[in-house]
Design a protein around this motif. Structure first.
Motif, mmCIF file in Angstrom:
data_model
loop_
_atom_site.group_PDB
_atom_site.id
_atom_site.type_symbol
_atom_site.label_atom_id
_atom_site.label_comp_id
_atom_site.label_asym_id
_atom_site.label_seq_id
_atom_site.Cartn_x
_atom_site.Cartn_y
_atom_site.Cartn_z
ATOM 1 N N GLY A 1 0.851 -1.190 0.000
ATOM 2 C CA GLY A 1 0.000 0.000 0.000
ATOM 3 C C GLY A 1 0.879 1.229 0.000
ATOM 4 N N PRO A 2 0.370 2.361 0.440
ATOM 5 C CA PRO A 2 1.205 3.548 0.539
ATOM 6 C C PRO A 2 2.317 3.351 1.576
ATOM 7 N N PHE A 3 3.487 3.925 1.289
ATOM 8 C CA PHE A 3 4.619 3.759 2.193
ATOM 9 C C PHE A 3 4.477 4.709 3.366
ATOM 10 N N ASP A 4 4.710 4.186 4.543
ATOM 11 C CA ASP A 4 4.567 5.007 5.742
ATOM 12 C C ASP A 4 5.837 4.849 6.560
ATOM 13 N N ILE A 5 6.566 5.955 6.742
ATOM 14 C CA ILE A 5 7.873 5.898 7.395
ATOM 15 C C ILE A 5 7.756 5.405 8.834
ATOM 16 N N GLN A 6 6.670 5.826 9.511
ATOM 17 C CA GLN A 6 6.517 5.385 10.900
ATOM 18 C C GLN A 6 6.374 3.874 10.970
ATOM 19 N N GLU A 7 5.528 3.387 10.068
ATOM 20 C CA GLU A 7 5.299 1.945 10.034
ATOM 21 C C GLU A 7 6.613 1.224 9.756
ATOM 22 N N ALA A 8 7.338 1.731 8.769
ATOM 23 C CA ALA A 8 8.588 1.080 8.376
ATOM 24 C C ALA A 8 9.577 1.080 9.540
ATOM 25 N N MET A 9 9.645 2.212 10.254
ATOM 26 C CA MET A 9 10.571 2.298 11.381
ATOM 27 C C MET A 9 10.183 1.298 12.471
ATOM 28 N N ILE A 10 8.883 1.227 12.725
ATOM 29 C CA ILE A 10 8.434 0.299 13.777
ATOM 30 C C ILE A 10 8.778 -1.130 13.387
ATOM 31 N N HIS A 11 8.513 -1.452 12.097
ATOM 32 C CA HIS A 11 8.833 -2.803 11.642
ATOM 33 C C HIS A 11 10.303 -3.118 11.814
ATOM 34 N N GLN A 12 11.130 -2.128 11.402
ATOM 35 C CA GLN A 12 12.562 -2.369 11.431
ATOM 36 C C GLN A 12 13.054 -2.503 12.870
ATOM 37 N N SER A 13 12.485 -1.658 13.769
ATOM 38 C CA SER A 13 12.982 -1.758 15.143
ATOM 39 C C SER A 13 12.522 -3.055 15.785
ATOM 40 N N ILE A 14 11.312 -3.499 15.440
ATOM 41 C CA ILE A 14 10.872 -4.796 15.969
ATOM 42 C C ILE A 14 11.826 -5.881 15.479
ATOM 43 N N HIS A 15 12.158 -5.801 14.194
ATOM 44 C CA HIS A 15 13.054 -6.809 13.620
ATOM 45 C C HIS A 15 14.397 -6.810 14.353
ATOM 46 N N THR A 16 14.943 -5.597 14.561
ATOM 47 C CA THR A 16 16.250 -5.492 15.189
ATOM 48 C C THR A 16 16.218 -6.025 16.618
ATOM 49 N N ILE A 17 15.216 -5.556 17.366
ATOM 50 C CA ILE A 17 15.136 -5.980 18.767
ATOM 51 C C ILE A 17 14.974 -7.483 18.840
ATOM 52 N N GLU A 18 14.120 -8.006 17.949
ATOM 53 C CA GLU A 18 13.875 -9.431 17.960
ATOM 54 C C GLU A 18 15.163 -10.193 17.669
ATOM 55 N N PHE A 19 15.933 -9.683 16.729
ATOM 56 C CA PHE A 19 17.159 -10.380 16.367
ATOM 57 C C PHE A 19 18.162 -10.365 17.518
ATOM 58 N N VAL A 20 18.380 -9.156 18.061
ATOM 59 C CA VAL A 20 19.394 -9.031 19.108
ATOM 60 C C VAL A 20 18.997 -9.832 20.346
ATOM 61 N N LEU A 21 17.768 -9.611 20.775
ATOM 62 C CA LEU A 21 17.329 -10.318 21.977
ATOM 63 C C LEU A 21 17.243 -11.806 21.725
ATOM 64 N N GLY A 22 16.805 -12.179 20.521
ATOM 65 C CA GLY A 22 16.707 -13.595 20.180
ATOM 66 C C GLY A 22 18.060 -14.258 20.267
ATOM 67 N N ALA A 23 19.058 -13.601 19.699
ATOM 68 C CA ALA A 23 20.394 -14.179 19.714
ATOM 69 C C ALA A 23 20.865 -14.369 21.149
ATOM 70 N N ILE A 24 20.656 -13.325 21.986
ATOM 71 C CA ILE A 24 21.133 -13.408 23.369
ATOM 72 C C ILE A 24 20.393 -14.485 24.141
ATOM 73 N N SER A 25 19.041 -14.469 24.035
ATOM 74 C CA SER A 25 18.288 -15.396 24.882
ATOM 75 C C SER A 25 18.445 -16.825 24.386
ATOM 76 N N ASN A 26 18.567 -17.001 23.060
ATOM 77 C CA ASN A 26 18.802 -18.361 22.570
ATOM 78 C C ASN A 26 20.102 -18.915 23.138
ATOM 79 N N THR A 27 21.156 -18.114 23.039
ATOM 80 C CA THR A 27 22.443 -18.593 23.526
ATOM 81 C C THR A 27 22.382 -18.834 25.029
ATOM 82 N N ALA A 28 21.695 -17.910 25.728
ATOM 83 C CA ALA A 28 21.597 -18.071 27.181
ATOM 84 C C ALA A 28 20.898 -19.389 27.516
ATOM 85 N N SER A 29 19.879 -19.738 26.713
ATOM 86 C CA SER A 29 19.166 -20.966 27.052
ATOM 87 C C SER A 29 19.982 -22.203 26.698
ATOM 88 N N TYR A 30 20.909 -22.094 25.724
ATOM 89 C CA TYR A 30 21.801 -23.235 25.482
ATOM 90 C C TYR A 30 22.717 -23.405 26.686
#
Lengths: 734, 374
Positions: A705-734
């Motif tokens: 649809g129409p591009f929305d910078i706020q939406e894009a930023m939120i998506h990207q930050s969710i992606h980033t947080i998910e990646f960083v935290l995922g990496a840490i918590s996955n390793t921690a659980s190993y």
């Protein structure tokens, strides 16, 4: 090998123009292939289900299915054999209209027989209850008389022998109502009787409840019932009690006073019951006669009607507004099925006796292509595990393809036991051996998941056995007693005991861990540390492998921006912290700490120190290799840079592409359908397919649809947080 | 400070917390989901299955009940009519719709926490009263008891309901049957006469029962406090007003005295007390209008009623009720949604039946008189 494609099938959006007469046959032929995903035509958007051209046929099928369900219920009630394998020969194929006539006639007849039987059943149930009351009421009366022996004397001993006295006696004489009532209603009944008569009636139950059948909403149900006898005197109370019995659903039955009469009635009832059974058998026979022929073909008929319903429902999706004689169907087809499809269309055309030839052509699709992953028996379950996390987009690398190995192996690492693994293997093999007989059958709730996942179980058990061999564990005990260590023992016995002390490894174990660890006192400390470290290494490699899959997608779709701004910093972040940790683990393993006469530093402290005490020098006893502090500082700063790197540039650059508008319309020109030539399904090159897919992916990326910078930023930050935290918590659980 | 007061060494209880609505609401937000989160989610899920405007316009285009069956099959009603032989009857549709609603209600009731279960039971008391009255009137007119039982609403059925058929006077009915039911508290006051049932006293009994029920329900919801009190308060106050207006209009030229009428009004509601007092004195339709005109929400009531013949007073009430019930879904963490869902769904069943009737009686021009919900 086509079954093991790394990416989903390339799809084409085709338009099929055909003669109206040929439509049914064509759809049937295509359905046999099962290779086309029909899409509802644009011209139908405003049409409701019942305004479609073939809604009458669909409705007819629904009604036929209802009748078939009825027939099936009757057949199984009569214990008739239903042949599931039966097929209908082509010569005997009946048209729907004929089926309707036959079925309607049959339903009418069955209802007639059934209706008559219901009436008979009702009397049958009543007689059963009557018999039950008869057998029990007398007992109840007997106990009553015992309890009140004076009563009869009082009655006979009337003082006044006048007419009035007679009436008074009649009024005072104890009368009774006997009957049955549902066991659950007993206490309520007792209460209401007491209230209605103000205590002037005595209610006794036989207290030997029995399951008795009755009709309720047209269904036979078994209810627990108990016999009762109500004693009272006086006509007014009697009327009230009689009415009360009716409202309480208590069935009243006549019980004669003398034993002879009772026996007579009982005989009568028994005779009637016997008769009823004969009549019922006859009625069942009649029903069987009506339905037997059909029952044998029931499975096939159901299949046929379901197929017809599906065909007409599909035809309802077609565009029928083009002309009187033509129908236009649209849908997705996997590229490699197009030749088969063409043949099927030809067959349908000749079978349907079309006057206009059917034309296949490719048109601009209305939306993104669907993901089609071809699976087989083994990969299907693994693929569904993958799809539970998310179905890959069109032409993306399908991670499900790796599941049989990665999933089962990771399970094996955790489960790792020869004995338990073998048990599991036996179970899995059992389910696989049942495949022929169980396939397509409705299994019980408990069995079905195990059966569906039989290949998952098989692979998991094999990997468990392998890992069990590595750990040298069978049912939690170590299997082999020998050792590759040199021992210093007081007695020169070959097997080391608790008095012995290990000197040095004589040779490296050729396979798995040294079996002696199984009986060592520090077994748990050793194995836990070993397993935890191996888990980290494998876990980190799995995460890196996930990133590699993403790289593969970026390269395939030539999405350089994603590669450089998302994938690359992800690699850097993951490898510089957790990749480095894995490196440290291996380094620690490879170092001969005994030879160096040093205590090995704990790695957890090393990793925490790397993050918490940035830049400060590392004490000597914590040092793993020279220059460690500098390396760690560099790695940590690189990781720190990677986070904003993956967070900011991508959405900002996309924003710039859209001219820094807060909300801009990026959707391309209005979709217009164009046809590529007359019979223009040309072979697409791989490049073209990729390009198409990329367009689709891009459209996906911005939600098309129409591009929305706020939406894009939120998506990207969710992606980033998910990646960083995922990496840490996955390793921690190993 | 507490210990030093007058040398009294026993602990002095803290003053009760100020019962500010705001504070209770905040507590609700924190704890509501402990007990009632699941059921609220379920009922909100059910809510999204309520037929939309689009569904109604599709239903309106049906040419027969078979078409309706086909369209309803694609809504949340699913294949609830699949085992019904053709031709379909309007009665069957209505029965099956109600059956589905009852199933949903029972599911929620089974999963309800103690407090919510009590609230839901309150909802069923209304149906119980309807059933009691249905049975009493039916018996008065010598109808068959089993036939009457079939007509009873399944949510208002209780074990000894059928026994009402053998009672002849209010006192009898109370002593034999009602004393065992949750309605006993309400029935205590009005089932005192030992004179036989007549049409008028059944009507009076119904209204007094309902009055007692509504007053109790209202007091209960207010005791619950928080958002439940707000939402349910508004809905029940309207219910009380609607009854007051209806009672007045229906009793306008009957033998019911004004004092008798006055006793039937609830002691709460937006019209209470001045509006109700004026209603009590009203002799004509005009007087009724004047009595309620000064209340904003009811002003348009009689105006519309006079100009628009298609829309009856009842329709207007239904519409307003739907509006209030829809609003109930705007607030979270409160029980109003359960009540509102039942009422909205009942309205939906009425709508479906209306459309089905219009179709089967070939009165398509009147089809649009249903009351849209969402």
């Amino acid at each position: 090998m086509g079954d093991f494609a790394f990416r989903s099938e390339p799809m084409s959006y085709l338009q099929l123009m055909m003669d109206r007469d040929a439509a049914h046959a064509t759809v049937e032929e295509i359905a046999k292939l099962g290779c086309m995903h029909f899409v509802d035509s644009d011209s139908n958007t405003l049409k409701t289900a019942f305004q479609r051209p073939w809604s009458n046929e669909v409705r007819l099928c629904t009604d036929l299915l209802r009748q078939l369900r009825l027939f099936r219920a009757i057949s199984s009630a009569l214990n008739l054999e239903i042949d599931t394998e039966a097929t209908i020969p082509a010569s005997e194929r009946m048209e729907l209209i004929d089926l309707q006539a036959t079925f309607a006639e049959m339903e009418r007849e069955l209802n007639e027989v059934g209706g008559r039987q219901r009436v008979m059943d009702r009397t049958f149930f009543e007689r059963l209850e009557h018999k039950y009351v008869l057998l029990h009421a007398d007992l109840v009366r007997a106990t009553m008389q015992e309890a009140r022996p004076g009563e009869q004397a009082m009655e006979t001993d009337s003082l006044l022998d006048t007419e009035e006295g007679g009436r008074a006696r009649e009024a005072r004489a104890v009368q009774s109502i006997s009957g049955v009532i549902r066991a659950v209603d007993k206490s309520l009944f007792e209460r209401v009787v007491w209230r209605v008569t103000k205590g002037n009636a005595i209610l006794k139950f036989a207290n030997s409840p029995r399951m008795l059948a009755q009709y309720r909403d047209g269904q036979v149900e078994e209810v627990e019932k108990d016999a009762f006898v109500l004693f009272y005197s006086g006509r007014v109370i009697g009327d009230k009690l009689n009415k009360l019995c009716d409202t309480q659903d208590a069935h009243k039955y006549h019980v004669p006073n003398t034993a002879r009469e009772q026996m007579q009635l009982l005989d009568e009832l028994n005779r009637a019951l016997l008769e009823h059974q004969q009549v019922t058998t006859q009625a069942d026979k009649r029903k069987s006669e009506i339905i037997a022929d059909l029952a044998r073909r029931l499975g096939a008929l159901e299949e046929r009607v379901l197929a017809e319903q599906a065909i007409y429902a599909t035809m309802n999706l077609f565009n029928s507004s083009i002309g009187k004689k033509t129908l236009v169907a649209e849908g997705w087809v996997p590229d490699r099925s197009i030749p088969d499809l063409r043949k099927a269309v030809q067959r349908g055309m000749s079978r349907g006796g079309a006057s206009i030839p059917s034309v296949l052509s490719s048109v601009t699709p209305p939306g993104p292509p669907p993901t089609l992953t071809v699976t087989n028996k083994l990969s299907a379950t693994f693929q569904s595990l993958n799809d539970a996390y998310g179905t890959p987009r069109y032409l993306e690398l399908n991670p499900g393809i790796f599941y049989p190995v990665t999933y089962s192996f990771l399970f094996g690492i955790m489960f790792g036991d020869i004995g338990h693994g073998t048990l599991m293997l036996v179970g899995a093999l059992f389910f696989i051996s049942r495949e022929k007989t169980w396939e397509g059958r409705q299994l019980s709730e408990l069995l079905a998941p195990a059966y569906d996942g039989r290949y998952v179980l098989l692979l998991m058990s094999i990997f468990s056995i392998y890992c069990g061999c590595v750990y040298n564990e069978c049912f939690g005990l170590s299997l082999l007693p020998w050792s590759y260590w040199e021992w210093d023992c007081p007695d020169t016995n070959s097997t080391p005991s608790s008095d012995c002390s290990a000197v040095r490894p004589a040779a490296s174990s050729p396979f798995g861990v040294d079996p002696i660890w199984g009986i060592a006192a520090n077994k748990l400390a050793y194995q836990n540390s070993f397993k935890m470290k191996i888990s980290i290494i494998i876990g980190v490699s799995q995460m890196v492998f996930g990133l590699a899959c993403k790289t593969s997608n970026c390269l395939y779709f030539k999405r350089w921006r994603d590669l450089l701004l998302e994938n690359l910093p992800e690699y850097i972040f993951l490898l510089s912290i957790f990749g480095y940790l894995s490196f440290l683990i291996i380094l620690k393993w490879c170092t001969d700490w005994v030879g160096l006469e040093k205590r090995p530093p704990p790695l957890l402290d090393t990793l925490l120190g790397m993050i918490l005490r940035v830049g400060s020098p590392i004490e000597d006893e914590m040092l793993l290799y020279p220059g460690q502090a500098t390396v760690q500082l560099v790695l940590l700063s690189v990781a720190a840079i990677a986070v904003p790197w993956m967070l900011l540039p991508k959405p900002l650059m996309t924003w710039a592409d859209n001219g820094y508008n807060v909300i801009a319309d990026t959707s391309p020109d209005a979709e217009h359908k164009k046809t590529d030539g007359e019979d223009g399904v040309k072979e697409k090159t791989v490049e073209e397919t990729k390009k198409e897919a990329k367009a689709v992916q891009d459209a996906h990326g911005h939600g098309s649809g129409p591009f929305d910078i706020q939406e894009a930023m939120i998506h990207q930050s969710i992606h980033t947080i998910e990646f960083v935290l995922g990496a840490i918590s996955n390793t921690a659980s190993y | 400070g507490i210990l030093s007061q007058g040398g009294n060494t026993s602990p002095v209880p803290l003053p009760p917390p100020q019962s500010s609505c705001w504070r209770r609401k905040r507590a609700e937000m924190i704890t509501f989901n402990l007990d009632d989160g699941f059921t609220e989610a379920v009922v909100r899920g059910y809510r999204s299955g309520i037929l939309s405007q689009g569904d109604y316009s599709n239903l309106g285009q049906c040419d027969g009940l078979e078409d309706m069956r086909m369209h309803l099959a694609v809504t949340d009603y699913g294949n609830f009519l699949q085992n019904e032989p053709s031709p379909l009857q309007t009665m069957t549709i209505s029965e099956k719709c109600t059956e589905k609603l009852v199933e949903e209600f029972n599911y929620i009731r089974c999963n309800a926490s103690a407090e919510l279960a009590k609230f839901l039971d309150y909802i069923t008391y209304g149906y119980m009263i309807d059933n009691v009255i249905l049975l009493l009137t039916g018996t008065l007119h010598e109808r068959d008891t089993s036939e009457l039982l079939e007509k009873c609403h399944p949510l208002g059925k209780f074990q000894s309901l059928a026994t009402l058929a053998i009672t002849t006077s209010p006192k009898d009915a109370y002593k034999l049957v009602l004393v065992d039911t949750p309605l006993a508290v309400y029935a205590q006051k009005c089932f005192t006469e030992s004179q036989d049932f007549t049409e008028l006293n059944i009507e009076v009994i119904r209204n007094t029962l309902y009055k007692a029920y509504l007053e109790d329900f209202y007091a209960y919801t207010q005791k619950l406090g928080g958002a439940t009190a707000d939402v349910m308060g508004e809905i029940l106050r309207f219910e009380a007003d609607r009854r007051a207006i209806n009672i007045t209009i229906n009793s306008l030229d009957t033998e019911l005295t004004k004092e008798g009428r006055g006793e039937l009004y609830c002691n709460f509601g937006d019209l209470y007390p001045e509006g109700v007092m004026r209603l009590e004195r009203a002799d004509t339709q005009d007087a009724v209008r004047q009595a309620v005109e000064s209340f904003g929400q009811y002003r348009e009531l009689f105006q519309e009623d006079q100009f628009n013949r298609d829309k009856s007073l009842e329709d207007w009430f239904f519409e307003y009720e739907v509006k209030l019930n829809k609003l109930a879904f705007e607030q979270q963490f409160q029980y109003g949604v359960f009540y509102a869902y039942m009422k909205l769904k009942e309205q939906e069943v009425r709508n479906i039946v209306w459309i089905a009737e219009c179709i089967s009686q070939d009165q398509k021009s009147r089809i649009n008189q249903y009351i849209p919900i969402f």
